[in-house]
Enzyme design. Structure first.
Site, PDB file in Angstrom:
ATOM      1  CE  LYS A   1      -3.905  -2.118   2.350  1.00 15.92           C
ATOM      2  NZ  LYS A   1      -4.755  -1.904   3.676  1.00 15.92           N
TER       3      LYS A   1
ATOM      4  CG  ASN B   1      -3.676  -2.397   7.239  1.00 17.56           C
ATOM      5  OD1 ASN B   1      -3.655  -1.855   6.068  1.00 17.56           O
ATOM      6  ND2 ASN B   1      -4.817  -3.119   7.683  1.00 17.56           N
TER       7      ASN B   1
ATOM      8  CD  GLU C   1      -9.089  -9.360  -3.446  1.00 18.09           C
ATOM      9  OE1 GLU C   1      -7.848  -9.699  -3.125  1.00 18.09           O
ATOM     10  OE2 GLU C   1      -9.940  -9.009  -2.641  1.00 18.09           O
TER      11      GLU C   1
HETATM   12  P1  IDP Z   1      -7.507  -6.824   5.700  1.00 17.50           P
HETATM   13  O1  IDP Z   1      -6.910  -5.904   5.130  1.00 17.50           O
HETATM   14  O2  IDP Z   1      -7.131  -7.272   6.801  1.00 17.50           O
HETATM   15  O3  IDP Z   1      -8.284  -7.872   4.877  1.00 17.50           O
HETATM   16  P2  IDP Z   1     -10.393  -5.903   5.884  1.00 17.50           P
HETATM   17  O4  IDP Z   1     -11.322  -6.157   6.850  1.00 17.50           O
HETATM   18  O5  IDP Z   1     -10.826  -6.540   4.580  1.00 17.50           O
HETATM   19  O6  IDP Z   1      -9.041  -5.993   6.437  1.00 17.50           O
HETATM   20  O7  IDP Z   1     -10.403  -4.352   5.485  1.00 17.50           O
HETATM   21  C1  IDP Z   1      -9.779  -3.652   4.607  1.00 17.50           C
HETATM   22  C2  IDP Z   1      -8.830  -2.476   4.889  1.00 17.50           C
HETATM   23  O8  IDP Z   1      -9.851  -1.356   5.291  1.00 17.50           O
HETATM   24  C3  IDP Z   1      -7.932  -2.714   6.209  1.00 17.50           C
HETATM   25  O9  IDP Z   1      -6.780  -3.122   5.545  1.00 17.50           O
HETATM   26  C4  IDP Z   1      -7.947  -1.221   6.557  1.00 17.50           C
HETATM   27  O10 IDP Z   1      -6.927  -0.626   5.726  1.00 17.50           O
HETATM   28  C5  IDP Z   1      -9.296  -0.756   6.467  1.00 17.50           C
HETATM   29  N1  IDP Z   1     -10.165  -0.877   7.577  1.00 17.50           N
HETATM   30  C6  IDP Z   1     -10.555  -2.107   8.138  1.00 17.50           C
HETATM   31  N2  IDP Z   1     -11.213  -1.821   9.237  1.00 17.50           N
HETATM   32  C7  IDP Z   1     -11.484  -0.343   9.083  1.00 17.50           C
HETATM   33  C8  IDP Z   1     -11.573   0.351  10.287  1.00 17.50           C
HETATM   34  O11 IDP Z   1     -12.444   0.123  11.355  1.00 17.50           O
HETATM   35  N3  IDP Z   1     -11.292   1.771  10.570  1.00 17.50           N
HETATM   36  C9  IDP Z   1     -10.433   2.172   9.193  1.00 17.50           C
HETATM   37  N4  IDP Z   1     -10.010   1.340   8.435  1.00 17.50           N
HETATM   38  C10 IDP Z   1     -10.360   0.237   8.261  1.00 17.50           C
END
Ligand code: IDP
Ligand code: MG
Length: 149
Positions: free
Chosen positions: A9, A112, A126
């Site tokens: 990212k 992250n 994807e």
């Molecule tokens: P993942 O990347 O671990 O698969 P997902 O639940 O698919 O996590 O969420 C996609 C992305 O959305 C996360 O990597 C993060 O960058 C963002 N994200 C997820 N939940 C939150 C939140 O509660 N607040 C802000 N960003 C979030």
């Protein structure tokens, strides 16, 4: 063999962590079948994160992923989905184990560092969203017999 889409990212690229993150997937044994440095369009970002479109963080998530260039990588391997997600660590870096990418290198959920597909089906979808068939390379890696039994 399973396929997973990895996105290094914008925060990771800006922080100079591209090599460090790629190194971990290579060391794990996953085989690179596609890789490119791109600026993600809003259209592609919205498609990629479509499952999150009703979430309150959707707009900031899309703006984050299009804010600066990323490296997208298609990886192949036995259990590639679960293996890559273990290497990545929990979505919330505060909860990610030490030894994982997020546990070692990140602090906040909105920064992250890396994306990895979450199911076999989504891995296929994807990879196809980010790579044309001509951009994917099927190749016999010399170390394959030492990694895949
Ligand atoms: P993942 O990347 O671990 O698969 P997902 O639940 O698919 O996590 O969420 C996609 C992305 O959305 C996360 O990597 C993060 O960058 C963002 N994200 C997820 N939940 C939150 C939140 O509660 N607040 C802000 N960003 C979030
Ligand atoms: Mg996800």
């Amino acid at each position: 063999m399973e396929r997973t889409l990895i996105i290094i990212k914008p925060d990771a690229v800006q922080r100079g962590l591209t090599g460090e993150i790629l190194r971990r997937f290579e060391a794990r044994g996953l085989r690179i079948i596609g890789m490119k440095f791109i600026q993600v369009s809003r259209e592609l970002a919205e498609k990629h994160y479509e499952v999150h479109k009703e979430r309150p963080f959707f707009a900031s998530l899309v703006n984050y992923i299009i804010s600066s260039p990323v490296v997208v990588i298609a990886l192949e391997g036995t259990n590639a989905i679960a293996a890559a997600r273990k290497t990545i660590g929990s979505t919330k870096p505060q909860e990610a184990e030490a030894g994982t990418i997020r546990g070692d290198l990140a602090l906040e959920i909105g920064r992250n560092l890396v994306h990895g597909s979450d199911s076999v089906e989504n891995g296929q979808i994807e990879v196809a969203n980010f790579f044309s068939a001509a951009e994917l390379v099927s190749w016999p890696r010399a170390t394959d017999p030492w990694i895949f039994e």
